[in-house]
Design an enzyme around this catalytic site. Structure first.
Site, PDB file in Angstrom:
ATOM      1  N   SER A  57       1.856  -7.840  -3.617  1.00  0.00           N
ATOM      2  CA  SER A  57       1.707  -8.946  -4.569  1.00  0.00           C
ATOM      3  C   SER A  57       0.786 -10.060  -4.093  1.00  0.00           C
ATOM      4  O   SER A  57       0.806 -11.149  -4.666  1.00  0.00           O
ATOM      5  CB  SER A  57       3.074  -9.532  -4.943  1.00  0.00           C
ATOM      6  OG  SER A  57       3.885  -8.533  -5.508  1.00  0.00           O
ATOM      7  N   ALA A  98      -1.030  -2.769  -0.481  1.00  0.00           N
ATOM      8  CA  ALA A  98       0.329  -2.567  -1.001  1.00  0.00           C
ATOM      9  C   ALA A  98       0.388  -2.747  -2.526  1.00  0.00           C
ATOM     10  O   ALA A  98      -0.596  -3.124  -3.175  1.00  0.00           O
ATOM     11  CB  ALA A  98       1.280  -3.536  -0.313  1.00  0.00           C
ATOM     12  N   HIS A  99       1.564  -2.512  -3.063  1.00  0.00           N
ATOM     13  CA  HIS A  99       1.807  -2.594  -4.499  1.00  0.00           C
ATOM     14  C   HIS A  99       1.484  -3.983  -5.052  1.00  0.00           C
ATOM     15  O   HIS A  99       1.794  -4.989  -4.444  1.00  0.00           O
ATOM     16  CB  HIS A  99       3.245  -2.215  -4.837  1.00  0.00           C
ATOM     17  CG  HIS A  99       4.287  -3.029  -4.151  1.00  0.00           C
ATOM     18  ND1 HIS A  99       4.754  -2.718  -2.897  1.00  0.00           N
ATOM     19  CD2 HIS A  99       4.948  -4.138  -4.520  1.00  0.00           C
ATOM     20  CE1 HIS A  99       5.653  -3.592  -2.542  1.00  0.00           C
ATOM     21  NE2 HIS A  99       5.789  -4.477  -3.496  1.00  0.00           N
ATOM     22  N   ASN A 100       0.834  -3.991  -6.206  1.00  0.00           N
ATOM     23  CA  ASN A 100       0.572  -5.224  -6.969  1.00  0.00           C
ATOM     24  C   ASN A 100      -0.427  -6.166  -6.312  1.00  0.00           C
ATOM     25  O   ASN A 100      -0.614  -7.294  -6.766  1.00  0.00           O
ATOM     26  CB  ASN A 100       1.874  -5.974  -7.266  1.00  0.00           C
ATOM     27  CG  ASN A 100       2.790  -5.181  -8.174  1.00  0.00           C
ATOM     28  OD1 ASN A 100       3.748  -4.567  -7.735  1.00  0.00           O
ATOM     29  ND2 ASN A 100       2.458  -5.157  -9.437  1.00  0.00           N
TER      30      ASN A 100
END
Lengths: 331, 331, 331
Positions: free
Chosen positions: C250, C230-232
């Site tokens: 994250s 996922a993102h980050n």
């Protein structure tokens, strides 16, 4: 083809024997012939080593005295095998259109397909748009690909097979060896994937090629969407597997099994015929009796789960504690 | 169009009634009209059978006396339905470029897209490279596809929808019937997928088409990457589902649900509105009250897990044993 | 570039300060410079707000008195950020062939690839058929893509990277803000994905771009098939992750971790170096000590599982009950 001397140089091995021998491929120590190289990872395989027909074997010096043929002696056999595997990986050389050597029967090939050298496609097939079929792939009759399917080098697909959009057949297996600095070296997977007749493969499902032998999907198998089949897995006839399931490397499933969705089956297991595994379960040991298996935590309100969570991780202590208490009371 | 007599021949059924009737499609016994064929799998549906408007029904001889219309009598209704479904599956006939009958508004179509017969695309859309949009698909306005998207026959997609790379919409459902030899027969899925407005669909997510009716993704739904939505699933407005989750066939999710990553929801369930399911949980029964649900084993050091594992599988025995001990002591 | 006044208009914000300021981008409140806009979601970030160098900050009126720079005052900061993020998302403008501004070294590009503006590809690369590489992507030397790979805008990929068929790099993160009517608004993800050297990425794996900063896959990482990153997320050097695993937004993984197949790791966690997580486990809290972790229900015959299921959900009650019984007996 490389000489054994060249190969020794590639992996910094000590050559024992005939450096001029031409090596045509790699095979397991039990299966290799006189033109093939093999490797022995531990003393567990000493018996196979002693009777090997391999042209040469990569091994640790500990096993040299048991080697009846030429040897490449190294400190880390697994790493040496990973490094040398790449010298036997065929190079993709075709990138545009349908290669003139491809033999395509009375079948429809949609737009933007790239079809490699020596591919064979039978009659009555439909290959969906934007699909890629790499060199040496063999496809039978009446097999149907939706768009965006990728089949990599030398895979074999039978008759009446359906492959849904986005499926990938013959991707590299997830095999890596670590060097002394902790860096991973990929193993080039030299086997392929062999798919029988009347198989169906779901959308965005991935089937990895075998390390030396082939990953095998036997006739009549049904695979749903987003399934991962790792290298060297064998799936027996008419077994059906629901979506999101993953099967790790070298596991064998029997015939007529029914595997639920999002099941995880770890590597190197044997699952017998006629096994049902319910959705979301984990299979972490062999299954030797046909039957219906489950292993999941029941769903409950989150607060209830928070209350029991602490006890779940202390079950052994609770049991022991209560037993001691009981014993004390009795005394 | 096939006559009932032809259809009886395809599946070796005993025809009872008007063999000359032309059958245009298949529908459920409750929904079918006089030009449609239906089927009844068990006595559970006797009431629907008695009041059906279907032109004909596939059924077992046990139910023949309850059938108010023409009948195709077979030994295995599920198998017969699977076999006959393929005669009503539209054949893809278009494989190259943009079909002249496609109506495309003021939208951008990137390179290498294949767009089939009678496709409709509104204004303000962008279709990414190497995408395939099959015959009869309808797409609204301001809808955006990343590259390599596949939308199969007759699916409907609303306005302001985003579809990420590699997503597949309208793949065949995972429905199979077994014959007497244990071989699977795929059911041709004659429904499609209907997607509302303001929906987003993640990368490599797959949404299967319905068996007879449509799989439905209502307006405002958010689907993350690598999600599997099976045939005939209905997802209510503004429900959000995180990555790797799978929802099995014919399950209905309510509105405003939030489903965590890698959740598995089994088939034929009803999940009400405003349900939160935490990551990795399994939903194996209906959820009738809004709220927050969990069902996972907590993570722990592997050695600890090994210690409790044996007790986990013997919880019923432990409890019973301790209760008896306690009772004995009391006495 | 938009003036602060324009931006205030887009999101119906009350402008406090210099409406003529030209805003070039969005960054976190700690990292933003004088030409950038930022946002503060809660009082937790008051300290960062007080020392921000941002040209302007989106905030709730409660925080206005702590803001040392221009402000856009709104009722729902998260929603305002989601809405405004789209004004800073670069528009894809290239849809056909290889853009003349792309700089491609001595590398092979297969058929039907679409390569965008200002893409840089080094030497010795092979890009498989039907792949799309969007504007601004930078790829090093000796990197190899199988067919049907998609890399979205501005992602950076190092040397000696292999990307298997169907992988998607740089898809939008799964970030959404809800408005007062319960409708979701996607956040435009303005970061990208940065991949180091000697990384391998499996078939149909998806890696989302970061919200403001980049998702990072460090050198030597091995990702198997059908993985969701996922993102980050940040994945440390030489960490290996098996198939079907998902890592939520994250989360940071350390170096040399080995994550089994179908593991779920929830968002915003820190996993230290040298952690092993066994297949199918759920990681729902930080891991601060190297070691080997597990959390799964063991597999058992389905009937046995049905027997223990009820006790599993009542562990706290059983323990409490037995303890009271014991206490009563003692007394």
């Amino acid at each position: 083809m490389h000489t054994l001397k060249e190969l020794a140089g590639f992996i910094d091995a000590k050559l024992v024997g005939n450096g001029g021998l031409e090596i045509a491929g790699i095979a397991s120590v039990a299966a290799a012939n006189g033109n093939q190289l093999s490797y022995v990872i531990s003393k567990k395989y000493t018996k196979d080593l002693k009777s090997t027909q391999a042209g040469a074997v990569i091994l640790h010096s500990d096993l040299l005295s048991d080697c009846p043929t030429n040897a490449l002696v190294v400190a880390d056999v697994h790493l040496a095998f990973a490094q040398i595997s790449h010298y036997f990986k065929p190079k993709t050389t075709h990138f545009h259109g349908i290669h003139p050597s491809a033999k395509i029967g009375n079948s429809k090939i949609a737009e933007n397909c790239v079809i490699g050298e020596n591919v064979t496609i039978g009659d009555g097939c439909e290959i969906g748009a934007n699909s890629t079929i790499s060199a040496g792939v063999v496809i039978g009759n009446n097999t149907n690909f939706q768009p965006n399917v990728v089949v990599l080098e030398n895979c074999k697909i039978g008759n009446n097979v359906t492959v849904a959009a986005g499926a990938v057949i013959g991707s590299e297996g997830f095999g890596n060896a670590k060097d002394s600095k902790g860096n991973w070296h990929s193993i080039a997977h030299l086997g392929s994937v062999e798919i029988g007749d009347n198989v169906s493969i779901g959308a965005n499902t991935t089937i990895d090629r075998g390390t030396l032998e082939d990953t095998q999907i036997h006739s009549g198998v049904r695979l749903d969407n987003l399934i991962h089949i790792a290298h060297n897995v064998i799936i027996g006839e008419n077994t059906a597997i629901a979506a999101n399931t993953g099967i790790a490397g070298s596991t064998t499933l029997g015939k007529r099994c029914m595997i639920g969705g999002m099941v995880g089956i770890v590597g190197h297991l044997n699952i017998c015929d006629d096994v049902i595994v319910n959705a979301k379960s984990t299979v972490d040991k062999d299954i030797k009796s046909a039957g219906n298996y489950t292993g999941i935590m029941p769903l409950m309100p989150h607060k209830q789960w928070q209350n029991i969570g602490i006890w779940l991780t202390k079950l052994d202590k609770i049991t022991r504690y209560l037993n001691i208490k009981l014993k004390n009371l009795k005394d």
